[in-house]
Design an enzyme around this catalytic site. Structure first.
Site, PDB file in Angstrom:
ATOM      1  N   MET A   2     -11.907   2.036  -4.906  1.00 30.10           N
ATOM      2  CA  MET A   2     -12.186   0.734  -4.011  1.00 30.10           C
ATOM      3  C   MET A   2     -10.866   0.099  -3.461  1.00 30.10           C
ATOM      4  SD  MET A   2     -15.340   0.498  -4.311  1.00 30.10           S
ATOM      5  CE  MET A   2     -15.631  -0.961  -3.617  1.00 30.10           C
ATOM      6  N   ARG A   3     -10.175   1.183  -2.916  1.00 33.78           N
ATOM      7  CA  ARG A   3      -8.838   0.796  -2.105  1.00 33.78           C
ATOM      8  C   ARG A   3      -8.544   1.572  -0.970  1.00 33.78           C
ATOM      9  NH1 ARG A   3      -4.090  -2.385  -3.094  1.00 33.78           N
ATOM     10  NH2 ARG A   3      -2.299  -1.091  -2.414  1.00 33.78           N
ATOM     11  N   ASP A  52     -10.508  10.286   6.893  1.00 34.71           N
ATOM     12  CA  ASP A  52      -9.663  10.444   7.826  1.00 34.71           C
ATOM     13  C   ASP A  52      -8.907   8.925   7.904  1.00 34.71           C
ATOM     14  OD1 ASP A  52     -11.397   8.819   9.412  1.00 34.71           O
ATOM     15  OD2 ASP A  52     -11.814  10.500  10.766  1.00 34.71           O
ATOM     16  N   ARG A  56       0.632  -1.177  -0.205  1.00 33.44           N
ATOM     17  CA  ARG A  56      -0.150   0.082   0.029  1.00 33.44           C
ATOM     18  C   ARG A  56       0.834   1.065  -0.006  1.00 33.44           C
ATOM     19  NH1 ARG A  56      -4.889  -0.745   0.714  1.00 33.44           N
ATOM     20  NH2 ARG A  56      -5.046  -2.376   2.137  1.00 33.44           N
ATOM     21  N   LEU A  65      -6.781   3.768   1.578  1.00 34.71           N
ATOM     22  CA  LEU A  65      -5.578   4.632   1.628  1.00 34.71           C
ATOM     23  C   LEU A  65      -4.824   4.310   2.645  1.00 34.71           C
ATOM     24  CD1 LEU A  65      -7.572   8.111   0.453  1.00 34.71           C
ATOM     25  CD2 LEU A  65      -6.093   6.626  -0.901  1.00 34.71           C
ATOM     26  N   HIS A  78     -20.134   8.253   0.125  1.00 34.00           N
ATOM     27  CA  HIS A  78     -20.599   6.980   0.533  1.00 34.00           C
ATOM     28  C   HIS A  78     -21.979   6.972   0.507  1.00 34.00           C
ATOM     29  CE1 HIS A  78     -20.327   3.185   2.704  1.00 34.00           C
ATOM     30  NE2 HIS A  78     -21.324   3.640   3.318  1.00 34.00           N
TER      31      HIS A  78
END
Ligand code: GRF
Length: 210
Positions: A98-99, A149, A73, A101, A117
């Site tokens: 779709m990952r 966040d 990542r 952070l 969302h």
């Protein structure tokens, strides 16, 4: 919070992984003059054949692909950060990205990452929020645009839009009606943030007056 300046537009970096309908709604708002002083600097995807990427190319926007498979990542996000900085991005908009952070990414753009969302947070975080809401039997559903966040679907809320859930709805029709609201909410949130006339007090986004 001042993001915009008189001398240069506020540059958006859009991150997406899929069909990109929210991105397209933002691009329409920019093209139709509903987001004055805002431009899309780059559209980035972690999925090479994302339909949203193709749509961005068709609009003549700069695009970039960073395939995440096989990379940590931190490595992947370091490339993303460099790309967004190279395009002088002020505000990152997650639009079906779709990952998760990395903390490094979030720290690189403090209070400068928005996510959308498809539920009224804090209800139904995570995947398939519309299905979760329908299965729960909610009478009111909606969507949320929030700052990102380090916790999933958690940061300070900028805009929410709510709709009633009629008994005739099924999960599919509900998701479609929420999506209509998403397309309005995201541009509204960008407009609010770009305007810069706000403060973040604890968990609250507060419009500054006077
Ligand atoms: C939207 O429902 C958004 O709320 C969620 O992912 C979906 C992306 O859809 N985060 P699209 O790619 O913008 O059409």
């Amino acid at each position: 919070m001042e993001l915009a300046s008189k001398d240069r537009p506020l540059c958006l970096g859009i991150l997406l992984s899929g069909r990109g309908s929210n991105f397209k709604a933002i691009a329409r708002s920019v093209a139709e003059g509903r987001l004055p002083g805002v431009e899309i600097a780059v559209v980035v995807s972690n999925v090479a054949d994302a339909a949203g990427l193709e749509a961005a190319r068709n609009l003549g926007l700069p695009t970039a692909v960073f395939v995440s498979k096989g990379r940590t990542r931190a490595e992947h996000d370091a490339d993303l950060i460099a790309c967004l900085r190279a395009h002088r991005v002020d505000l990152v908009c997650l639009a079906g990205y779709m990952r998760l952070l990395s903390p490094e990414f979030i720290a690189a753009f403090p209070n400068r990452i928005l996510n959308i969302h498809p539920s009224l947070l804090p209800a139904f975080p995570g995947l398939e929020a519309q299905d979760q809401a329908f299965a729960y039997g909610v009478k009111i559903a909606g969507c949320t645009v929030h700052f990102v966040d380090e916790h999933l679907d958690h940061g300070v809320i900028v805009v929410q839009r709510a709709i009633p859930v009629p008994e005739s709805d099924d999960a599919h029709s509900l998701a479609a009606r929420i999506l209509v609201e998403e397309h309005i909410a995201y541009s509204e949130a960008i407009r609010r943030v770009a305007g810069g006339e706000y403060e973040i007090r604890g968990r609250r986004y507060v419009k500054r007056v006077g």
